[in-house]
Design an enzyme around this catalytic site. Structure first.
Site, PDB file in Angstrom:
ATOM      1  N   LYS A   1       4.731   4.693  -1.604  1.00  0.00           N
ATOM      2  CA  LYS A   1       4.695   6.021  -2.229  1.00  0.00           C
ATOM      3  C   LYS A   1       6.015   6.785  -2.163  1.00  0.00           C
ATOM      4  O   LYS A   1       6.416   7.411  -3.150  1.00  0.00           O
ATOM      5  CB  LYS A   1       3.560   6.846  -1.613  1.00  0.00           C
ATOM      6  CG  LYS A   1       2.182   6.361  -2.039  1.00  0.00           C
ATOM      7  CD  LYS A   1       1.074   7.059  -1.277  1.00  0.00           C
ATOM      8  CE  LYS A   1      -0.284   6.489  -1.685  1.00  0.00           C
ATOM      9  NZ  LYS A   1      -1.372   6.946  -0.817  1.00  0.00           N
TER      10      LYS A   1
ATOM     11  N   GLY B   1       0.818  -1.212   0.000  1.00  0.00           N
ATOM     12  CA  GLY B   1       0.000   0.000   0.000  1.00  0.00           C
ATOM     13  C   GLY B   1       0.848   1.256   0.000  1.00  0.00           C
ATOM     14  O   GLY B   1       1.911   1.320  -0.623  1.00  0.00           O
ATOM     15  N   SER B   2       0.399   2.229   0.762  1.00  0.00           N
ATOM     16  CA  SER B   2       0.991   3.573   0.683  1.00  0.00           C
ATOM     17  C   SER B   2       2.442   3.667   1.107  1.00  0.00           C
ATOM     18  O   SER B   2       3.099   4.665   0.829  1.00  0.00           O
ATOM     19  CB  SER B   2       0.171   4.543   1.524  1.00  0.00           C
ATOM     20  OG  SER B   2      -1.102   4.673   0.975  1.00  0.00           O
ATOM     21  N   THR B   3       2.940   2.668   1.798  1.00  0.00           N
ATOM     22  CA  THR B   3       4.348   2.736   2.194  1.00  0.00           C
ATOM     23  C   THR B   3       5.272   2.721   0.978  1.00  0.00           C
ATOM     24  O   THR B   3       6.459   3.008   1.092  1.00  0.00           O
ATOM     25  CB  THR B   3       4.709   1.566   3.126  1.00  0.00           C
ATOM     26  OG1 THR B   3       4.226   0.354   2.551  1.00  0.00           O
ATOM     27  CG2 THR B   3       4.105   1.747   4.498  1.00  0.00           C
TER      28      THR B   3
ATOM     29  N   GLU C   1      -7.490   2.146  -1.345  1.00  0.00           N
ATOM     30  CA  GLU C   1      -6.372   2.527  -0.491  1.00  0.00           C
ATOM     31  C   GLU C   1      -6.850   3.656   0.387  1.00  0.00           C
ATOM     32  O   GLU C   1      -7.398   4.644  -0.095  1.00  0.00           O
ATOM     33  CB  GLU C   1      -5.206   2.971  -1.366  1.00  0.00           C
ATOM     34  CG  GLU C   1      -4.085   3.626  -0.648  1.00  0.00           C
ATOM     35  CD  GLU C   1      -3.349   2.657   0.239  1.00  0.00           C
ATOM     36  OE1 GLU C   1      -2.658   3.147   1.147  1.00  0.00           O
ATOM     37  OE2 GLU C   1      -3.469   1.444   0.044  1.00  0.00           O
TER      38      GLU C   1
END
Lengths: 103, 725
Positions: free
Chosen positions: B303, B299-301, B721
């Site tokens: 980015k 997921g967002s980790t 997300e």
């Protein structure tokens, strides 16, 4: 001394010497075996003490486990980690008084 | 007697003497010949026969080497203990009833069933085990029973004195001392040592006569392993992870703590866990090392790595405005959402607010190939090479197989998978200035005599980013743990924290698509942000309560970081805690700010307004960035309380005020005025280059070129997300 007597004396001396040598050899042999048993026993004892030492090392490590220390320190002794601003870092080999106040 | 008869008698006597002498000579000759034959010719054979009678071959089993932490605290130790065995035949010959003997033995041995033992003792065998690896107290009790035919044999037993601590890293060994999992398996040959067979002289009863061989027992021991793990940090990681899994009712979780400059692992925890002293008591699932063996959609980790790749490729700059389309982006027949409505954000804000749309735009600008190469360069999709069995490589498919929507979702960490260790190592790239390191778990290997036979070295796999880009991204990640960032709960008092939250919906491995209500939440970051000492990655699998990366994993990060910083001796607000090269002598970004005059020189900051009497003069921080302002206040012995984001527009107490040290100064921050749109170069998912005008155009123009279904690990429906502060 007649030749006959001289022969007898030499023969007797030889027999005595051989007997003595045999006895000494036998005694040394027995002593070696006895010492062998003694060394074996000593090594067994040494090993047992070393094993006991290792066992105690394991027990000491168990007693120093962070989980155990925490289980005693927090609920039983009422201890807690200090606030970050109260921590004074003392450097190894710094040789001086740490900056900050020690309480 | 006549003279003739006397002569005859004497002659006959001489004959007899002669014959007798000849016979005796012959006998003596035969004896001498035999003696020579035995003494010279048959000597080796006879010696061998004699030795066969008196000497016995004894097999000496080596003691397994120990495993200790980086400070020498024992984590796995082998101790010789006694095992009890019996000879049923001797027992019968001595007239002892098997049932009676079994009852007496069972009364002093824990866990021995008297009935089962009685059956074994009644057998016709000459050797049966009664109980293996008993305690010294039990052994003494058995000896005191004096049962004929019952004897002891020494065997090594593996102990893990800290029980569950680092269980997944250590693994365990079986009853015969063979490593079955973890480091016990990987380093089995080194730990086990060598078995030797020696000959000893024994008497008729089997006792050793000339002692046991004069063999240094150390030569039989296996090597010792000195790990990079720190027992205290490991305990903190396991405690906090366990609490989080329990409190949030998560299915599982994992934590990795490592030194970003050396790649040394300081802690690796996994939940559920097991006691390696009794591995069979725990289910197989509890023995899995989830930090290296379980992959999940990060997921967002992800980015920060997409943003870093775009910055390194030059397709965006730190202040490039990115259109986030009101928090909505249509790609083919799928729509990407943000948790909030965003219009135009800069890269730092995209990370701070965890905007999916903004990251997808940046990924599009970077292009499929470069996005793939960036993530591969950070180590995703390949094993890290850690010395643990069962490591997963994660999934990162080649861009040739991507659908258009994949290019958008992979940019923010959906449609790919990674392990907790991979995440931590990737974040270490940003923390250490751009180098991907090999993880180090075994620091040294020592021979039994204490000499070091192998030392782990820092190994750089590749340079991923220029140092300047790594610093830029690190600065951006500080905002994530600010008051308005998604990771505010990961903030550590007295230190700057850089990190990123992740909240990813889980793929449904059976039905395909994504499972409703099943989330993997994570936080990965480093601290102190200006001079990183530890990288910490926290992953929680399916928390029922508080399912968000910031809310669930953030506090776990914070509490582990507090212990780790204390254990590593990192003082609050100190900037010179680690001797480093000139490039790191100043906090990230500070060198540039000092160069352009926006920031006072570091030494001046450190000593400004310090008063030995315990009072400080409040420095003027209006106009400064949050990080600079916080650093100036810390240097003055004051604490900062931030309100808002951007630059400081007001402070309370005012500059120049004389206040006690430790006073909290409230800073009000505000965003600077928006800049005009800047052109973004780079291919969109369809492979075309667009300007930012295209990026701000309605989403359907991008989506019109996207086709097909998302092809994540199980995906047919588009993943959601989300982020919660």
């Amino acid at each position: 001394m007649s030749p006959r007597r001289r022969f007898l004396a030499l023969w007797t001396a030889a027999v005595v010497a051989a007997t003595c040598a045999f006895v000494v050899h036998l005694a040394l042999r027995f002593e070696t075996v006895r010492l062998g048993y003694a060394v074996g026993e000593a090594r067994r004892a040494q090993r047992q003490w070393l094993d006991r030492h290792r066992w105690l090392t394991v027990e000491a490590a168990s007693l120093r486990a962070p989980a155990r220390i925490e289980a005693i320190a927090r609920p039983l002794l009422g201890m807690d980690a200090p606030p970050v601003h109260d921590v004074v870092v003392v450097r190894e080999g710094g040789g001086g008084v740490p900056r900050g106040r020690l309480r | 007697m006549s003279g003739a008869s006397l002569a005859t008698s004497q002659r006959w006597t001489r004959v007899r003497v002669g014959v007798l002498t000849a016979l005796m000579s012959l006998g003596a000759g035969l004896v001498a010949r035999r003696a020579v034959q035995l003494g010279l010719d048959a000597s080796p054979l006879l010696r061998e026969m004699a030795e066969e009678q008196a000497l016995r071959e004894v097999r000496l089993s080596p003691r397994r080497g120990s495993i200790v932490d980086r400070h020498g605290a024992p984590l796995a130790v082998s101790v010789d203990v006694e095992s009890v065995w019996a000879d049923p035949r001797t027992l019968r010959e001595a007239g002892v009833e098997p049932a009676a003997a079994a009852a007496r033995l069972a009364s002093v041995l824990d866990g021995v069933d008297a009935a089962a033992l009685a059956r074994r003792l009644a057998s016709d065998r000459s050797f049966v085990w009664v109980a293996r690896r008993v305690t010294p107290r039990e052994a003494d009790a058995v000896r005191a029973l004096r049962i004929p035919g019952v004897a002891m044999q020494r065997e090594a037993r593996r102990y893990y004195p800290h029980r569950e601590l680092a269980a997944h890293v250590l693994g365990y060994a079986d009853v015969d001392g063979i490593g079955l999992d973890g480091l016990e398996l990987t380093y089995d040959a080194r730990l086990r040592g060598s078995t030797r067979t020696v000959r000893v002289l024994r008497d008729r009863t089997g006792r050793v006569v000339f002692g046991e061989p004069w063999l240094d027992e150390r030569s039989l021991r296996g090597d010792d392993l000195e790990l990079t793990l720190d027992r205290t940090i490991q305990h903190a990681a396991e405690r906090e992870l366990g609490l989080a899994v329990q409190t949030l009712e998560a299915r599982a979780g994992s934590v990795v703590v490592l030194d970003p400059h050396t790649g040394e692992l300081l802690a690796m925890a996994s939940r559920p866990t097991f006691n390696p002293n009794e591995p069979g008591a725990a289910p197989l699932s509890a023995r899995r090392n989830r930090a290296v063996g379980e992959r999940f959609e990060p997921g967002s980790t992800i980015k920060p790595f997409t943003v870093a790749g775009a910055l390194a490729a030059g397709v965006i700059e730190a202040d490039t405005p990115i259109d986030c389309g009101g928090g909505r982006l249509q790609v083919a027949d799928h729509v990407l959402h943000d948790a909030r409505r965003f219009d135009v954000l800069r890269p730092a804000q995209i990370l701070q607010y965890s905007s999916n749309v903004g990251t997808a735009r940046i990924g599009a600008a970077l292009g499929r190939e470069r996005l793939y190469e960036t993530l591969r360069a950070f180590g995703f999709g390949a094993r890290t090479g850690i010395a643990l069995p069962g490591e997963a490589a994660g999934t990162l498919r080649h861009p040739r197989t991507w659908y258009d929507v994949d290019a958008a979702t992979i940019a923010f960490g959906q449609g790919m998978s990674a392990t907790t260790l991979q995440l931590a190592l990737a974040m270490a790239v940003i923390a250490n200035g751009g180098e991907l390191l090999e993880p180090v778990l075994v620091r040294r290997i020592r021979a039994p005599d204490g000499t070091v036979v192998e030392t782990a070295e820092r190994r750089v796999r590749r340079r991923v980013l220029p140092r300047s880009v790594a610093r830029q991204v690190a600065d951006m990640l500080v905002a994530v743990t600010g008051p308005e960032g998604t990771g505010s709960q990961a903030a550590v008092e007295g230190h700057l924290v850089a990190g990123k939250t992740g909240t990813a919906q889980k793929a449904d491995e059976v039905a395909g698509g994504y499972r409703e209500g099943a989330w993997v939440v994570s936080f990965v970051g480093f601290v102190p942000a200006d001079r990183p000492r530890v990288v910490i990655a926290v992953v929680l699998d399916e928390p029922v309560v508080l399912a968000s990366g910031g809310g669930a994993a953030g506090p776990v990060f914070r509490r582990i970081a507090e212990v780790a910083l204390r254990q590593l001796g990192v003082p609050v607000g100190r900037l010179d805690d680690r001797p480093t090269d000139a490039g790191r002598a100043m906090p990230r970004g500070a060198a540039q700010q000092a160069a352009d005059g926006s920031t006072p020189p570091l030494e001046a900051v450190r000593h400004a307004s310090r008063d030995p009497e315990g009072r400080s003069t409040v420095p003027d921080v209006v106009g400064r960035g949050a990080r600079t302002a916080m650093r100036m206040l810390l240097a003055a012995g004051l604490e900062a309380s931030l309100r808002g984001v951007g630059r400081v527009v007001a402070q309370q107490p005012a500059a120049g005020a004389d206040v006690p040290r430790g006073t909290r100064v409230v800073l009000t921050l505000r965003e600077p005025v928006e800049a005009s749109p800047v052109t973004i170069h780079g291919p969109l998912p369809s492979g075309e280059s667009r300007s930012s005008q295209a990026a701000v155009s309605p989403p359907h123009e991008v989506g019109a070129r996207a086709r097909g279904e998302p092809s994540g690990p199980a995906g047919r429906s588009l993943p959601r997300e989300r982020e919660r502060p």
